[in-house]
Enzyme design. Sequence first.
Site, mmCIF file in Angstrom:
data_model
loop_
_atom_site.group_PDB
_atom_site.id
_atom_site.type_symbol
_atom_site.label_atom_id
_atom_site.label_comp_id
_atom_site.label_asym_id
_atom_site.label_seq_id
_atom_site.Cartn_x
_atom_site.Cartn_y
_atom_site.Cartn_z
ATOM 1 N N HIS A 1 -1.786 -3.569 4.771
ATOM 2 C CA HIS A 1 -2.771 -3.379 5.840
ATOM 3 C C HIS A 1 -4.105 -3.550 5.131
ATOM 4 C CE1 HIS A 1 -4.525 -0.491 9.123
ATOM 5 N NE2 HIS A 1 -5.510 -1.120 8.502
ATOM 6 N N HIS B 1 -6.859 6.891 13.157
ATOM 7 C CA HIS B 1 -7.573 6.698 11.890
ATOM 8 C C HIS B 1 -8.681 7.719 11.678
ATOM 9 C CE1 HIS B 1 -5.361 3.214 10.568
ATOM 10 N NE2 HIS B 1 -5.353 2.824 11.824
#
Length: 570
Positions: A248, A322
């Site tokens: 990622h 996040h």
Amino acid sequence: MSVKISRSVYADMFGPTTGDRVRLADTDLIIEVEKDFTTYGEEVKFGGGKVIRDGMGQSQVTNKDGAADTVITNALIVDHWGIVKADVAIKAGMISAIGKAGNPDIQPGVDIIIGPGTDVIAGEGKILTAGGFDSHIHFICPQQIEHALMSGVTTMLGGGTGPSHGTFATTCTPGPWHIGRMIQSFDAFPVNLGISGKGNAALPGALIEMVEGGACALKLHEDWGTTPAAIDNCLTVADDHDVQVMIHSDTLNESGFVEDTIKAFKGRTIHAFHTEGAGGGHAPDIIKVAGLENVLPSSTNPTRPFTRNTIDEHLDMLMVCHHLDPSIAEDLAFAESRIRKETIAAEDILHDLGALSMMSSDSQAMGRLGEVIIRTWQTADKMKKQRGSLSQDSARNDNFRVKRYIAKYTINPAIAHGVSKLIGSVETGKMADLVLWSPAFFGVKPDCIVKAGMIVAAPMGDPNASIPTPQPVHYQPMFGAYGRALTASSVVFTSQAAAAGHLARDLGIAKALYPVSNVRGGISKKSMIHNDATPNIEVDPETYEVRADGELLTCAPAEVLPMAQRYFMY
């Protein structure tokens, strides 16, 4: 004495045969039976007055002398290698044969022996697939595993330690202590499981420690700092230990741009997560890596397929996952930079072209782990509606498209993660991780889930009823999900270094360790079955328009999807 019956009567009795066509759920996808391994007039079927009785379709052969433990009769197999009608034999938890079952003493052409020690699962009129493999799991809560299993997923790979903030955001289990505790917990779950360790480090020591401690892969995540140095170091450790790396990349482009990340790969094999970018990665052009020979690209399912609701739901998901604050302008800008309708639309088409090779969930971290299979087929249906039949298909069927899409959540993740010798397809010699579906409910609600030859989950009616079908019918774990049957019917994937050591003894686990292999130089994008296209992908930095080999990739968002509210109340 023979008798002629119509195709419709035959299909009702024994399931479809060569040339018959079947619709998948309520989609526009049509499959056609390519071959029938059974013998007309010699089909086996269980039940009162049926064929599988002593001296008829059932022989006197013992299991020791070759009779199958279980036979799935007259199933329509849908797999990357074919769409065929056959009987499937299971022995010692493995698929032992695909062909014609029966009693060889009185029936011709029998290659699967039914004996007194053989059980039967009726596959007439059913579709049989391999169990799904979700390779992008945030292990946030153990309840995920039952939800995934009931959707037809039998293998899960990912990272995490439970509901920690590191796990909410990243698919990493940091350090050998956490890896060991997670592997110990895996004895409770009736699926194959694997752990990805944290791959973000500029020096090898800590990564080697995790690989030797039981990780079967390493995960690079931007929230831990996916710098070129970390990428290079992680891939070096992976090459030395034959484990996969998942990435990622850096959405904010702080440590470099997509070109710098590609340079850090140095041509080495890597599995790129949510390659479109809404799930994270260099904004706005991480999708470029889907055209590289050394990148094995996958999608996560919240962007699958592109619909009128996709953009709106993503901002809130991203804020939560996040650890962002919507009152901070920089956090909001970070979120908005990742959500682009142009690249999401292109993702649909790249899947249909076979340039995006795998599908996964990103469970509870911007993804729904119970919908990997549903969203794969919704994407396939949307592309058929918008792009028509593929050139490899005929006007009669969508067989190639179906093979392309089923490979995305079965064989291709198994190849990418070094376990395709054991799982990933309906083939002899592989673990019998199988799912039966009624065609009308294909991809939505399984009829039966088999794990290493034992029924592990199924819809079940009131246990106090006189028959098994009265309401309320719920998906329930079956005997294969309990006791020692559970640990004998599933494995934990680890590195070769961990499997060769004393990890199982040191952790005191009951499940077998299965070492992953051949995930580095031995595989590439060309290894992705039906999904090996490598177009030159370009992204306009101003408009975000995506082109593949110069052709603009765009499509309208879907207003309505199949496999949705027709099947669910909510």
